[in-house]
Design a protein around this motif. Structure first.
Motif, short mmCIF file in Angstrom:
data_model
loop_
_atom_site.label_atom_id
_atom_site.label_comp_id
_atom_site.label_asym_id
_atom_site.label_seq_id
_atom_site.Cartn_x
_atom_site.Cartn_y
_atom_site.Cartn_z
N VAL A 60 0.84 -1.20 0.00
CA VAL A 60 0.00 0.00 0.00
C VAL A 60 0.88 1.25 0.00
CG1 VAL A 60 -1.80 1.28 1.23
CG2 VAL A 60 -1.82 -1.24 1.23
N LEU A 61 0.68 2.09 -1.01
CA LEU A 61 1.42 3.34 -1.09
C LEU A 61 1.11 4.22 0.12
CD1 LEU A 61 1.04 4.24 -4.87
CD2 LEU A 61 3.07 3.36 -3.69
N GLY A 62 2.14 4.83 0.67
CA GLY A 62 1.95 5.72 1.80
C GLY A 62 2.04 5.04 3.15
N ILE A 63 2.16 3.71 3.17
CA ILE A 63 2.31 2.98 4.43
C ILE A 63 3.70 2.36 4.47
CG2 ILE A 63 1.52 1.06 5.87
CD1 ILE A 63 -1.26 1.47 4.87
N TYR A 64 4.40 2.64 5.55
CA TYR A 64 5.71 2.06 5.81
C TYR A 64 5.51 0.98 6.86
CZ TYR A 64 10.58 1.91 7.45
OH TYR A 64 11.83 1.50 7.80
N VAL A 65 5.79 -0.27 6.52
CA VAL A 65 5.53 -1.40 7.40
C VAL A 65 6.81 -1.88 8.04
CG1 VAL A 65 4.64 -3.76 7.55
CG2 VAL A 65 3.54 -2.12 6.02
N ILE A 66 6.76 -2.07 9.35
CA ILE A 66 7.86 -2.66 10.10
C ILE A 66 7.33 -3.94 10.73
CG2 ILE A 66 9.45 -2.42 12.05
CD1 ILE A 66 9.27 0.65 11.60
N LEU A 67 7.95 -5.06 10.40
CA LEU A 67 7.59 -6.35 10.98
C LEU A 67 8.57 -6.66 12.09
CD1 LEU A 67 5.86 -8.96 10.88
CD2 LEU A 67 7.55 -9.85 9.26
N LEU A 68 8.04 -6.90 13.29
CA LEU A 68 8.90 -7.24 14.41
C LEU A 68 9.59 -8.57 14.15
CD1 LEU A 68 6.69 -6.33 17.49
CD2 LEU A 68 8.46 -4.96 16.40
N GLY A 69 10.83 -8.67 14.57
CA GLY A 69 11.57 -9.91 14.45
C GLY A 69 11.25 -10.84 15.61
N GLY A 70 11.86 -11.98 15.57
CA GLY A 70 11.68 -12.92 16.67
C GLY A 70 11.26 -14.29 16.19
N HIS A 71 10.92 -15.12 17.13
CA HIS A 71 10.45 -16.47 16.86
C HIS A 71 9.09 -16.40 16.17
CE1 HIS A 71 9.37 -20.64 17.49
NE2 HIS A 71 8.26 -20.23 18.04
N ILE A 72 8.88 -17.21 15.14
CA ILE A 72 7.57 -17.24 14.47
C ILE A 72 6.72 -18.32 15.13
CG2 ILE A 72 6.32 -17.65 12.32
CD1 ILE A 72 8.77 -16.55 10.85
N ASP A 73 5.60 -17.88 15.67
CA ASP A 73 4.63 -18.79 16.28
C ASP A 73 3.71 -19.28 15.16
OD1 ASP A 73 3.18 -19.92 18.70
OD2 ASP A 73 1.60 -18.73 17.75
N VAL A 74 3.78 -20.56 14.87
CA VAL A 74 3.02 -21.13 13.75
C VAL A 74 1.52 -21.01 13.98
CG1 VAL A 74 2.60 -23.24 12.42
CG2 VAL A 74 4.90 -22.71 13.22
N GLU A 75 1.09 -21.18 15.21
CA GLU A 75 -0.35 -21.15 15.51
C GLU A 75 -0.97 -19.78 15.26
OE1 GLU A 75 -3.01 -21.94 19.43
OE2 GLU A 75 -1.42 -23.40 19.00
N SER A 76 -0.27 -18.72 15.64
CA SER A 76 -0.82 -17.37 15.48
C SER A 76 -0.29 -16.65 14.24
CB SER A 76 -0.52 -16.52 16.72
OG SER A 76 0.88 -16.30 16.83
N ASN A 77 0.68 -17.27 13.54
CA ASN A 77 1.28 -16.65 12.35
C ASN A 77 1.87 -15.28 12.69
OD1 ASN A 77 1.95 -17.00 9.61
ND2 ASN A 77 0.31 -15.62 8.99
N SER A 78 2.54 -15.23 13.85
CA SER A 78 3.09 -13.97 14.30
C SER A 78 4.47 -14.17 14.93
CB SER A 78 2.16 -13.32 15.34
OG SER A 78 2.10 -14.11 16.51
#
Length: 105
Positions: A60-78
């Motif tokens: 999306v133009l105009g949105i700067y996304v930062i994804l937090l690092g860390g362990h990926i929890d498969v159940e929550s997809n986070s």
């Protein structure tokens, strides 16, 4: 799903361009991200730990996304854990959106 969409629609007007917001992982915030993807934004920063939210908002133009690092929890997809916690503690937000059963953001 209808209730989640209503909550997302109610939260959308609180978000303004040039803000820095945190969207916690979850289906209600995913619905909010879907709505946000249809809007026009200018210099909005979105930090999230939700992989699906990051994927929806990244193009999306105009949105700067930062994804937090860390362990990926498969159940929550986070991402979670010490790395995600340390990363988010260095940031400041105008709005944090967390949804819990029986409570509102």
């Amino acid at each position: 799903i209808d209730e989640k969409r209503k909550m997302a629609a109610a939260a959308l007007p609180m978000i303004e361009s040039s803000m820095s917001i945190f969207l916690d992982a979850g289906t209600t915030n995913f619905e909010l991200a879907e709505l946000m993807a249809k809007q026009r934004w200018e210099n909005l920063t979105v930090v999230t730990n939700d992989l699906a939210i990051a994927q929806v908002l990244t193009p999306v133009l105009g949105i700067y996304v930062i994804l937090l690092g860390g362990h990926i929890d498969v159940e929550s997809n986070s991402t979670c854990g010490v790395l995600a916690t340390n990363m988010v503690q260095t940031m400041h937000f105008d709005i944090l959106l967390f949804w819990y059963p029986g409570r509102h953001a």
